[in-house]
Design a protein around this motif. Structure first.
Motif, PDB file in Angstrom:
ATOM      1  N   ALA A   1       0.827  -1.206   0.000  1.00  0.00           N
ATOM      2  CA  ALA A   1       0.000   0.000   0.000  1.00  0.00           C
ATOM      3  C   ALA A   1       0.859   1.252   0.000  1.00  0.00           C
ATOM      4  N   ALA A   2       1.955   1.228   0.774  1.00  0.00           N
ATOM      5  CA  ALA A   2       2.855   2.378   0.824  1.00  0.00           C
ATOM      6  C   ALA A   2       3.463   2.659  -0.547  1.00  0.00           C
ATOM      7  N   GLU A   3       3.817   1.592  -1.260  1.00  0.00           N
ATOM      8  CA  GLU A   3       4.374   1.752  -2.601  1.00  0.00           C
ATOM      9  C   GLU A   3       3.342   2.356  -3.544  1.00  0.00           C
ATOM     10  N   THR A   4       2.109   1.902  -3.412  1.00  0.00           N
ATOM     11  CA  THR A   4       1.037   2.426  -4.254  1.00  0.00           C
ATOM     12  C   THR A   4       0.763   3.893  -3.959  1.00  0.00           C
ATOM     13  N   LEU A   5       0.707   4.240  -2.666  1.00  0.00           N
ATOM     14  CA  LEU A   5       0.461   5.630  -2.290  1.00  0.00           C
ATOM     15  C   LEU A   5       1.575   6.530  -2.803  1.00  0.00           C
TER      16      LEU A   5
END
Length: 301
Positions: free
Chosen positions: A29-33
């Motif tokens: 999720a952090a990578e996507t954000l």
């Protein structure tokens, strides 16, 4: 199946956060954000009031992530808070590498469009598809409402306000069932948004279907902790059963219990978390037994 506490595949809290999802993100999720944060996205909207613009062109900027769920290795669903023409909007996204997965989101957009003349349902602003060489991105743009009943659960001390919320939620579901002739099929606290005037707004229509003899989806619908016994039995027996209004009404009762006493009011809540993950058939049978007993746990008044 949906997790017992989080938004469903269509996202629900599709237009209001269940928690501050941008904090304590998992690596994916952090990578996507990081990839989408601050990004301006341009596209042509096919549905909603933004379609009235010249050429249907829209441009919005992604800000905070409110919800994230991987669908498989190369696809995910996320809900962002975004800015469009200086206004905050909620943007629900299906992002995938090398495949198209926007059909569910497009279906939800059509459902929201059909409800546009009725009050107290989340307002559709637009549906946008953006294609690149690496991915297909589909975005559902909706009104932004920052509060939902999951955030208020167990915290309302004003009985008058509590009664207003409950009455409003009942009215909204009655309109959906009798005027729109539609079932929601994922009633839970996070899917009831509350605006600054205390009006209840229903969102997340990804599992919704018209009232009819045969179910559109043969698998169990709803979020485990709040879904009806009918859906639990469908999960247990692996058989198709008719989805009925009582599925929504039973889930509404569990929602009200949560609103009054928090998630702890549902004695099966922890077990529901397990059943949503890697629970056994025995776990599901125990969950059904506990729901049949309906021994809610409320704090002393």
């Amino acid at each position: 199946e949906s997790s017992p506490a989080g938004p469903s595949a269509a996202g629900p809290s599709a237009a209001g956060p269940e928690s501050s999802a941008s904090k304590n993100l998992d690596p994916a999720a952090a990578e996507t954000l990081a990839k989408f944060h601050g990004k301006e996205i341009e596209g042509i909207t096919k549905l909603g009031d933004l379609r009235r613009r010249k050429g249907g062109k829209v441009c919005f900027t992604i800000n905070e992530m409110m919800y994230f769920r991987p669908e498989d290795k190369d696809a995910f669903t996320a809900v962002f808070k975004a800015e469009l023409d200086g206004d905050l909007v909620a943007v629900k996204a299906h992002i995938s590498k090398g495949k198209r997965m926007g059909s569910g989101l497009y279906r939800e957009a059509h459902i929201l469009s059909s409800l546009s003349n009725l009050e107290h349902f989340i307002h559709l602003r637009g549906y946008v598809e953006v294609e690149t060489s690496l991915e297909t991105s589909c975005f559902l743009i909706m009104q932004y409402v920052p509060m939902n009943l999951a955030q208020l659960a167990g915290k309302i001390t004003d009985e008058g306000y509590l009664c207003k919320i409950i009455r409003s939620a009942i009215d909204v579901l009655q309109v959906l069932h009798h005027r729109a002739e539609r079932l929601h099929m994922d009633i839970k606290p996070a899917n009831f948004l509350v605006d600054e005037d205390g009006n209840v707004i229903l969102c997340d229509f990804g599992d919704s279907e018209k009232s009819r003899d045969k179910p559109e989806k043969k698998y169990p619908l709803g979020t485990v902790a709040w879904r009806s016994l009918n859906q639990d039995i469908k999960a247990l027996d692996k058989r198709s059963t008719k989805n009925v209004r009582n599925d929504d009404l039973e889930a509404l009762g569990y929602t009200f219990a949560t609103l009054v006493g928090g998630a702890g009011a549902l004695p099966w809540f922890v077990l529901a978390c397990k059943c949503a993950g890697s629970g056994s058939r025995e776990d599901l049978m125990e969950l059904i037994k506990m729901k049949q007993e309906r021994k809610f746990i409320f704090p002393p008044s």
